[in-house]
Design a protein around this motif. Sequence first.
Motif, PDB file in Angstrom:
ATOM      1  N   TYR A  56       0.840  -1.206   0.000  1.00 41.85           N
ATOM      2  CA  TYR A  56       0.000   0.000   0.000  1.00 41.85           C
ATOM      3  C   TYR A  56       0.873   1.254   0.000  1.00 41.85           C
ATOM      4  CZ  TYR A  56      -3.940   2.971   1.606  1.00 41.85           C
ATOM      5  OH  TYR A  56      -4.929   3.918   1.725  1.00 41.85           O
ATOM      6  N   GLY A  57       0.548   2.190  -0.869  1.00 38.20           N
ATOM      7  CA  GLY A  57       1.331   3.412  -0.931  1.00 38.20           C
ATOM      8  C   GLY A  57       0.643   4.485  -1.759  1.00 38.20           C
ATOM      9  N   ALA A  58       1.413   5.485  -2.148  1.00 40.77           N
ATOM     10  CA  ALA A  58       0.859   6.611  -2.892  1.00 40.77           C
ATOM     11  C   ALA A  58       0.251   6.169  -4.221  1.00 40.77           C
ATOM     12  CB  ALA A  58       1.943   7.664  -3.125  1.00 40.77           C
ATOM     13  N   LEU A  59       0.890   5.187  -4.894  1.00 42.38           N
ATOM     14  CA  LEU A  59       0.348   4.705  -6.168  1.00 42.38           C
ATOM     15  C   LEU A  59      -1.011   4.042  -5.958  1.00 42.38           C
ATOM     16  CD1 LEU A  59       0.678   4.181  -9.205  1.00 42.38           C
ATOM     17  CD2 LEU A  59       1.823   2.040  -8.637  1.00 42.38           C
ATOM     18  N   SER A  60      -1.151   3.260  -4.893  1.00 41.68           N
ATOM     19  CA  SER A  60      -2.420   2.594  -4.582  1.00 41.68           C
ATOM     20  C   SER A  60      -3.540   3.627  -4.488  1.00 41.68           C
ATOM     21  CB  SER A  60      -2.329   1.833  -3.257  1.00 41.68           C
ATOM     22  OG  SER A  60      -1.140   1.119  -3.131  1.00 41.68           O
ATOM     23  N   LEU A  61      -3.308   4.661  -3.705  1.00 40.27           N
ATOM     24  CA  LEU A  61      -4.316   5.681  -3.464  1.00 40.27           C
ATOM     25  C   LEU A  61      -4.631   6.480  -4.723  1.00 40.27           C
ATOM     26  CD1 LEU A  61      -2.897   6.644  -0.015  1.00 40.27           C
ATOM     27  CD2 LEU A  61      -5.288   6.019  -0.383  1.00 40.27           C
ATOM     28  N   ALA A  62      -3.597   6.798  -5.486  1.00 35.30           N
ATOM     29  CA  ALA A  62      -3.808   7.579  -6.699  1.00 35.30           C
ATOM     30  C   ALA A  62      -4.636   6.809  -7.714  1.00 35.30           C
ATOM     31  CB  ALA A  62      -2.459   7.982  -7.304  1.00 35.30           C
ATOM     32  N   VAL A  63      -4.255   5.553  -7.947  1.00 36.16           N
ATOM     33  CA  VAL A  63      -5.000   4.728  -8.898  1.00 36.16           C
ATOM     34  C   VAL A  63      -6.440   4.544  -8.437  1.00 36.16           C
ATOM     35  CG1 VAL A  63      -5.234   2.379  -9.800  1.00 36.16           C
ATOM     36  CG2 VAL A  63      -3.016   3.520  -9.872  1.00 36.16           C
ATOM     37  N   GLN A  64      -6.633   4.252  -7.156  1.00 40.49           N
ATOM     38  CA  GLN A  64      -7.968   3.970  -6.642  1.00 40.49           C
ATOM     39  C   GLN A  64      -8.852   5.207  -6.550  1.00 40.49           C
ATOM     40  OE1 GLN A  64      -7.474   1.536  -3.031  1.00 40.49           O
ATOM     41  NE2 GLN A  64      -5.821   0.440  -4.086  1.00 40.49           N
ATOM     42  N   TYR A  65      -8.256   6.376  -6.643  1.00 43.99           N
ATOM     43  CA  TYR A  65      -9.047   7.613  -6.703  1.00 43.99           C
ATOM     44  C   TYR A  65      -9.695   7.760  -8.079  1.00 43.99           C
ATOM     45  CZ  TYR A  65     -10.043  12.663  -6.717  1.00 43.99           C
ATOM     46  OH  TYR A  65     -10.651  13.898  -6.811  1.00 43.99           O
ATOM     47  N   TYR A  66      -8.986   7.310  -9.103  1.00 41.77           N
ATOM     48  CA  TYR A  66      -9.464   7.478 -10.474  1.00 41.77           C
ATOM     49  C   TYR A  66     -10.161   6.250 -11.048  1.00 41.77           C
ATOM     50  CZ  TYR A  66      -6.564  11.709 -10.688  1.00 41.77           C
ATOM     51  OH  TYR A  66      -6.013  12.947 -10.464  1.00 41.77           O
ATOM     52  N   ALA A  67      -9.825   5.062 -10.533  1.00 38.68           N
ATOM     53  CA  ALA A  67     -10.323   3.845 -11.185  1.00 38.68           C
ATOM     54  C   ALA A  67     -10.405   2.670 -10.212  1.00 38.68           C
ATOM     55  CB  ALA A  67      -9.398   3.464 -12.344  1.00 38.68           C
ATOM     56  N   LYS A  68     -11.127   1.646 -10.640  1.00 40.69           N
ATOM     57  CA  LYS A  68     -11.191   0.394  -9.891  1.00 40.69           C
ATOM     58  C   LYS A  68     -10.164  -0.565 -10.497  1.00 40.69           C
ATOM     59  CE  LYS A  68     -14.154  -3.588  -8.899  1.00 40.69           C
ATOM     60  NZ  LYS A  68     -15.470  -4.222  -9.145  1.00 40.69           N
ATOM     61  N   PRO A  69      -9.117  -0.944  -9.735  1.00 43.11           N
ATOM     62  CA  PRO A  69      -8.084  -1.835 -10.277  1.00 43.11           C
ATOM     63  C   PRO A  69      -8.415  -3.307 -10.053  1.00 43.11           C
ATOM     64  CG  PRO A  69      -7.388  -0.985  -8.157  1.00 43.11           C
ATOM     65  CD  PRO A  69      -8.762  -0.436  -8.404  1.00 43.11           C
ATOM     66  N   GLU A  70      -8.061  -4.129 -11.027  1.00 41.03           N
ATOM     67  CA  GLU A  70      -8.275  -5.566 -10.898  1.00 41.03           C
ATOM     68  C   GLU A  70      -7.208  -6.313 -11.703  1.00 41.03           C
ATOM     69  OE1 GLU A  70     -11.649  -8.990 -11.934  1.00 41.03           O
ATOM     70  OE2 GLU A  70     -11.958  -6.911 -12.550  1.00 41.03           O
ATOM     71  N   ILE A  71      -6.463  -7.191 -11.036  1.00 37.57           N
ATOM     72  CA  ILE A  71      -5.494  -8.040 -11.727  1.00 37.57           C
ATOM     73  C   ILE A  71      -6.261  -9.157 -12.419  1.00 37.57           C
ATOM     74  CG2 ILE A  71      -3.552  -9.631 -11.459  1.00 37.57           C
ATOM     75  CD1 ILE A  71      -2.580  -7.936  -9.132  1.00 37.57           C
ATOM     76  N   VAL A  72      -6.114  -9.258 -13.736  1.00 32.03           N
ATOM     77  CA  VAL A  72      -6.890 -10.243 -14.496  1.00 32.03           C
ATOM     78  C   VAL A  72      -6.041 -11.425 -14.971  1.00 32.03           C
ATOM     79  CG1 VAL A  72      -8.622  -8.579 -15.219  1.00 32.03           C
ATOM     80  CG2 VAL A  72      -6.588  -8.900 -16.627  1.00 32.03           C
ATOM     81  N   ALA A  73      -4.725 -11.297 -14.908  1.00 31.18           N
ATOM     82  CA  ALA A  73      -3.860 -12.421 -15.318  1.00 31.18           C
ATOM     83  C   ALA A  73      -2.447 -12.199 -14.808  1.00 31.18           C
ATOM     84  CB  ALA A  73      -3.839 -12.556 -16.842  1.00 31.18           C
ATOM     85  N   ASN A  74      -1.807 -13.279 -14.392  1.00 32.17           N
ATOM     86  CA  ASN A  74      -0.389 -13.253 -14.060  1.00 32.17           C
ATOM     87  C   ASN A  74       0.378 -13.841 -15.233  1.00 32.17           C
ATOM     88  OD1 ASN A  74      -0.509 -12.174 -11.362  1.00 32.17           O
ATOM     89  ND2 ASN A  74      -1.381 -14.124 -10.716  1.00 32.17           N
ATOM     90  N   VAL A  75       1.497 -13.230 -15.577  1.00 31.13           N
ATOM     91  CA  VAL A  75       2.226 -13.610 -16.786  1.00 31.13           C
ATOM     92  C   VAL A  75       3.696 -13.885 -16.440  1.00 31.13           C
ATOM     93  CG1 VAL A  75       2.797 -12.969 -19.150  1.00 31.13           C
ATOM     94  CG2 VAL A  75       0.676 -12.114 -18.109  1.00 31.13           C
ATOM     95  N   PRO A  76       4.165 -15.125 -16.640  1.00 32.23           N
ATOM     96  CA  PRO A  76       5.562 -15.459 -16.325  1.00 32.23           C
ATOM     97  C   PRO A  76       6.533 -14.903 -17.360  1.00 32.23           C
ATOM     98  CG  PRO A  76       4.447 -17.363 -17.276  1.00 32.23           C
ATOM     99  CD  PRO A  76       3.393 -16.300 -17.083  1.00 32.23           C
ATOM    100  N   PRO A  77       7.812 -14.801 -17.013  1.00 34.21           N
ATOM    101  CA  PRO A  77       8.822 -14.237 -17.916  1.00 34.21           C
ATOM    102  C   PRO A  77       8.944 -14.937 -19.261  1.00 34.21           C
ATOM    103  CG  PRO A  77       9.678 -14.341 -15.683  1.00 34.21           C
ATOM    104  CD  PRO A  77       8.375 -15.074 -15.681  1.00 34.21           C
ATOM    105  N   ASN A  78       8.636 -16.256 -19.324  1.00 33.91           N
ATOM    106  CA  ASN A  78       8.839 -16.980 -20.582  1.00 33.91           C
ATOM    107  C   ASN A  78       7.822 -16.629 -21.663  1.00 33.91           C
ATOM    108  OD1 ASN A  78       6.595 -18.255 -19.536  1.00 33.91           O
ATOM    109  ND2 ASN A  78       7.428 -20.327 -19.652  1.00 33.91           N
ATOM    110  N   CYS A  79       6.911 -15.706 -21.342  1.00 31.23           N
ATOM    111  CA  CYS A  79       5.934 -15.252 -22.345  1.00 31.23           C
ATOM    112  C   CYS A  79       6.459 -14.061 -23.149  1.00 31.23           C
ATOM    113  CB  CYS A  79       4.625 -14.866 -21.660  1.00 31.23           C
ATOM    114  SG  CYS A  79       3.745 -16.254 -20.933  1.00 31.23           S
ATOM    115  N   PHE A  80       7.721 -13.688 -22.892  1.00 27.37           N
ATOM    116  CA  PHE A  80       8.300 -12.518 -23.553  1.00 27.37           C
ATOM    117  C   PHE A  80       9.610 -12.856 -24.251  1.00 27.37           C
ATOM    118  CE2 PHE A  80       5.863 -11.008 -19.915  1.00 27.37           C
ATOM    119  CZ  PHE A  80       5.160  -9.927 -20.420  1.00 27.37           C
ATOM    120  N   LEU A  81       9.931 -12.025 -25.212  1.00 27.19           N
ATOM    121  CA  LEU A  81      11.225 -12.092 -25.895  1.00 27.19           C
ATOM    122  C   LEU A  81      11.788 -10.670 -25.966  1.00 27.19           C
ATOM    123  CD1 LEU A  81      13.183 -13.936 -27.584  1.00 27.19           C
ATOM    124  CD2 LEU A  81      12.008 -13.042 -29.601  1.00 27.19           C
ATOM    125  N   PRO A  82      12.945 -10.412 -25.356  1.00 28.96           N
ATOM    126  CA  PRO A  82      13.670 -11.284 -24.422  1.00 28.96           C
ATOM    127  C   PRO A  82      12.923 -11.421 -23.096  1.00 28.96           C
ATOM    128  CG  PRO A  82      14.639  -9.100 -24.429  1.00 28.96           C
ATOM    129  CD  PRO A  82      13.592  -9.087 -25.504  1.00 28.96           C
TER     130      PRO A  82
END
Length: 290
Positions: free
Chosen positions: A169-195
């Motif tokens: 929890y910090g300043a980013l949490s409060l700032a984002v939540q003032y403007y929008a409702k945040p929701e993590i919709v997927a976790n993505v491991p490193p092997n999904c990227f190049l590099p």
Amino acid sequence: MADLGIPRNTIEVLQKHRFTTRKKYGQNFLIDTNVLDKIIRAADITEEDCVLEIGPGIGTMTQYLAEQAGKVTAVEIDGELIPILEETLAAYENVTVIHQDILKMDVKKYAEAWGGGRPVKVVANLPYYITTPIIMGLFESHVPLKSITVMVQKEVANRMQAGPGTKDYGALSLAVQYYAKPEIVANVPPNCFLPRPAVGSAVVRLTGYAAPPVQTVDEKKMFALIRAAFNQRRKTLANSLGNASGLEVKKERVEQALERMGLAAAIRGEALTLAQYAELSNLLSEQQGN
């Protein structure tokens, strides 16, 4: 047809153009079609939508967006990628590529023109090193937004949706939540990227509010208080605000305001909710006005 999400096709394009990723731009290209599908579904893209994509890279996600949206505007800072985008997006008449630094653009003006007065949807695989400036720049300049669906560092995604009293929890949490409702919709491991990046990623959807969930008489002052509170988060809130340069708030005034709110004088900033920060800001503004 969108085909750049297939690893061999991405490698082929990069080799054909002799393109080498540059760390200064945080370039990590998505090479997983399942993740791309999840992003498009999370953003709920329809043919009625005008989409702003930040950092299209070689056009991998741009192709997916173009096949679903009515219009796509992609802003890319790296000039070496522009010829590649011209090639990979040649079949899509509804895509416009702009060679520009998103942080230096008047995005609000452009978005109002792109969307024809309607809110736009932002979709992006954001470079980790400038995730926060980009997102906060969109919010603070009041770009007409319907939603922001972005790939970010997992740690940053956790911070966006964190609540009071937690380590994230910090300043980013409060700032984002003032403007929008945040929701993590997927976790993505490193092997999904190049590099491969060194850390895990997450797709987070920020659904914009028609109006902020709290009322404050001075939005800028509230966020100045929040930043000061978390700059010295180990100290009491009264000490953090009383010592902050530029705030011109005395420790005793903060303690008086906290007492009126029914909060302990020794409380730390990480314990306050967004609603409590709004109330504190309003009380301090009231005190200064007397």
